[in-house]
Design a protein around this motif. Structure first.
Motif, short mmCIF file in Angstrom:
data_model
loop_
_atom_site.label_atom_id
_atom_site.label_comp_id
_atom_site.label_asym_id
_atom_site.label_seq_id
_atom_site.Cartn_x
_atom_site.Cartn_y
_atom_site.Cartn_z
N ASP A 181 0.93 -1.32 -0.15
CA ASP A 181 0.06 0.05 0.12
C ASP A 181 1.19 1.41 0.05
O ASP A 181 0.70 2.24 -0.74
N LEU A 182 2.06 1.43 0.85
CA LEU A 182 2.95 2.45 0.86
C LEU A 182 3.25 2.61 -0.49
O LEU A 182 3.73 3.66 -0.90
N LEU A 183 4.01 1.46 -1.13
CA LEU A 183 4.54 1.72 -2.25
C LEU A 183 3.54 2.27 -3.46
O LEU A 183 3.90 3.08 -4.38
N LYS A 184 2.40 1.44 -3.41
CA LYS A 184 1.50 2.13 -4.41
C LYS A 184 1.07 3.72 -4.15
O LYS A 184 1.21 4.49 -5.20
N LYS A 185 1.13 3.91 -2.96
CA LYS A 185 0.73 5.43 -2.58
C LYS A 185 1.84 6.34 -3.22
O LYS A 185 1.45 7.65 -3.62
N HIS A 186 3.15 5.92 -3.12
CA HIS A 186 4.19 6.77 -3.89
C HIS A 186 4.66 6.38 -5.09
O HIS A 186 5.30 6.77 -5.38
N LYS A 187 3.76 5.54 -5.67
CA LYS A 187 4.08 5.07 -7.26
C LYS A 187 5.21 4.42 -7.37
O LYS A 187 6.04 4.67 -8.18
N GLN A 188 5.69 3.51 -6.37
CA GLN A 188 6.82 2.86 -6.51
C GLN A 188 6.29 1.30 -6.57
O GLN A 188 5.44 0.88 -6.52
N GLU A 189 7.52 0.78 -7.14
CA GLU A 189 7.33 -0.93 -7.45
C GLU A 189 8.18 -1.77 -6.56
O GLU A 189 9.18 -1.43 -5.75
N VAL A 190 7.78 -3.05 -6.26
CA VAL A 190 8.71 -3.91 -5.73
C VAL A 190 9.88 -4.27 -6.34
O VAL A 190 9.84 -4.59 -7.69
N PRO A 191 10.90 -3.77 -5.73
CA PRO A 191 12.37 -3.83 -6.47
C PRO A 191 12.71 -5.49 -6.93
O PRO A 191 12.59 -6.17 -6.12
N GLY A 192 13.39 -5.40 -7.97
CA GLY A 192 13.57 -6.83 -8.52
C GLY A 192 15.07 -7.12 -8.42
O GLY A 192 15.70 -8.12 -8.78
N ASN A 193 15.90 -5.91 -8.54
CA ASN A 193 17.51 -6.15 -8.42
C ASN A 193 18.11 -4.88 -7.57
O ASN A 193 17.44 -4.06 -6.92
N LEU A 194 19.32 -4.91 -7.25
CA LEU A 194 19.81 -4.03 -6.57
C LEU A 194 19.77 -2.53 -6.72
O LEU A 194 19.47 -1.75 -5.68
N ARG A 195 19.89 -2.19 -8.01
CA ARG A 195 19.63 -0.98 -8.50
C ARG A 195 18.35 -0.37 -8.39
O ARG A 195 18.05 0.85 -7.75
N GLU A 196 17.49 -1.22 -8.71
CA GLU A 196 15.95 -0.57 -8.32
C GLU A 196 15.62 -0.55 -7.00
O GLU A 196 14.84 0.46 -6.51
N TRP A 197 16.13 -1.35 -6.18
CA TRP A 197 16.09 -1.17 -4.80
C TRP A 197 16.66 0.14 -4.20
O TRP A 197 16.07 0.68 -3.28
#
Length: 444
Positions: A181-197
């Motif tokens: 919910d918090l990720l969605k609220k901030h328009k962020q995604e579940v990270p799939g690699n180190l750079r995304e995280w």
């Protein structure tokens, strides 16, 4: 120390010793049942209450004790169910279970075994088992009929020169809890690699939010072990590499230095609150912090997913694989909730019968499912807990690293925990790696 006995949910020091309850009236001439509270003393603890059920039965009963670190009520409930069904099938054996919470358990286990008053069956981890094996205190379990049901990978962990000194009841995994919910609220995604995280963490830092909740035990060391040994596992070089480490021909920093460099970045960048993390206990303090809903991520064991869900966090979450590689994610897993038998037990045959029963497929299934874990058996299936389903793909694809590999004769679990604490305390990476290399063969 915090002691808990079977079915005990109240006082912090309590033990429940449960005798078999006779359900078949045909087999009873008369039954007298009474429950009494008896003050008792436990090693390393003050007084506690002992609950005993008495039952009139003309048959002799052999009593065995089981000592473990599964303390939470929901875990104890499943253990109680298995013990109760075992006693129904084995009316000549009475089983009692006692537990101690957290790392204090292993201190208590060491003291009991050293005193010669060790329990008949006990739970062990990789590091303590190394000590007990060297002292000749664990029985060979190779003759159990259930051994053949384990996967080849698990048996490669368990077997040592034809002997087996422990059996796993679950395969636990370590992952990244994500507040969806918090990720969605901030328009962020579940990270799939180190750079995304790291990009997502930078975003939340800019919002004044510390992105990652971590604890002072398993959070950071598992990340480092996974990143450090991933290529070794993918290339199938574990036996070669661990043999070199065991013989002192290589040092842990050669493999874990890269992983701890990532840990150091997390700390230096402020992705985790170092001071707070040093005082955050695993799967307790960290869970309470996560369910507040103020941080997007938490690093801890996936087995706590069911517990988090029952805490009614007020938001949706999932446990994702660790996004610590440049090109993807991985899982750190352990053959877990390991059972061993005291070689010097006065009730050795009864203890072996109990462990054999506990490791039957049906019991493994309900135990692993309750703990949001994977089964170590050939025909086993992953837990049905929906929040950990994102882990299944990496697990089945073999993108895994074993946190405490049975082929590694070094106390990696305790050493890497201390390295994490040193980095959290501000020690530089080079000094922490030098300390680790001094420890891995201390006494050689």
């Amino acid at each position: 120390m915090n002691f808990r006995g079977l079915m005990s949910c109240g006082r912090s020091c309590r033990r429940l010793e449960t005798d078999r309850m006779m359900r078949m009236s045909k087999r009873l001439a008369a039954v007298m049942l009474a429950a009494v509270l008896v003050p008792a003393l436990a090693a390393g603890c003050g007084s506690r209450n002992q609950v005993v059920n008495y039952e009139v039965d003309s048959r002799e009963q052999e009593k065995i004790t089981v000592f473990g670190n599964k303390y939470e009520p929901e875990n104890v409930k499943v253990i109680e169910e298995i013990i109760s069904s075992f006693m129904e099938e084995n009316p000549d054996i009475c089983v009692s279970y006692e537990s101690v919470k957290g790392n204090e358990y292993y201190e208590a286990l060491r003291k009991r075994m050293a005193s010669g008053n060790g329990d008949d069956v006990f739970m062990v981890n990789h590091d303590v088992l190394l000590e007990l094996e060297q002292q000749g205190q664990v029985a060979n379990l190779a003759g159990l009929s259930t051994i053949e049901n384990y996967t080849d990978r698990m048996r490669s962990q368990m077997e040592e020169n034809g002997n087996i000194y422990w059996v796993p009841t679950t395969v636990s995994a370590f992952g990244l809890y994500c507040n969806l919910d918090l990720l969605k609220k901030h328009k962020q995604e579940v990270p799939g690699n180190l750079r995304e995280w790291e990009q997502t963490c930078d975003y939340f830092l800019d919002q004044g939010i510390t992105p990652v909740i971590a604890n002072n035990d398993i959070s950071l060391k598992t990340l480092a072990i996974g990143r450090g040994f991933f290529e070794v596992y993918q290339e199938g070089r574990q036996a070669e590499v661990f043999a070199r480490l065991n013989d002192g021909e290589a040092r842990l920093s050669e493999y874990l230095g890269d992983g701890f460099a990532v840990v150091k970045r997390l700390i230096d960048n402020g992705y985790v609150d170092a001071e707070k993390t040093l005082n955050t206990k695993k799967t307790s303090d960290d869970l309470e912090e996560f369910v507040k809903g103020e941080s997007p991520f938490m690093l801890t064991g996936a087995w706590a997913a069911g517990r988090v869900e029952k805490m009614n966090p007020g938001f949706s979450f999932e446990v994702a694989p660790l996004p610590v590689l440049e090109d993807g994610s991985l899982l750190v897993i352990n053959a877990d909730t390991r059972l061993s038998v005291n070689k010097n037990s006065r009730h050795l045959e009864a203890a072996l019968r109990f462990v054999e029963y506990f490791t039957q497929a049906d019991n493994i299934r309900i135990f692993a499912d309750q703990q949001s874990s994977f089964s170590p058996l050939e025909a086993g299936s992953p837990s049905s807990v929906k929040e950990i389903q994102p882990l299944v793909k990496d697990y089945q694809a073999g993108r895994t690293v074993i946190g405490t590999d049975g082929m590694l004769n070094l106390p990696i679990w305790s050493v890497t925990e201390e390295v994490s604490k040193r980095l959290l305390s501000g020690e530089d990476l080079e000094a922490a790696m030098a300390w680790m290399d001094e420890q891995d063969h201390e006494g050689d």
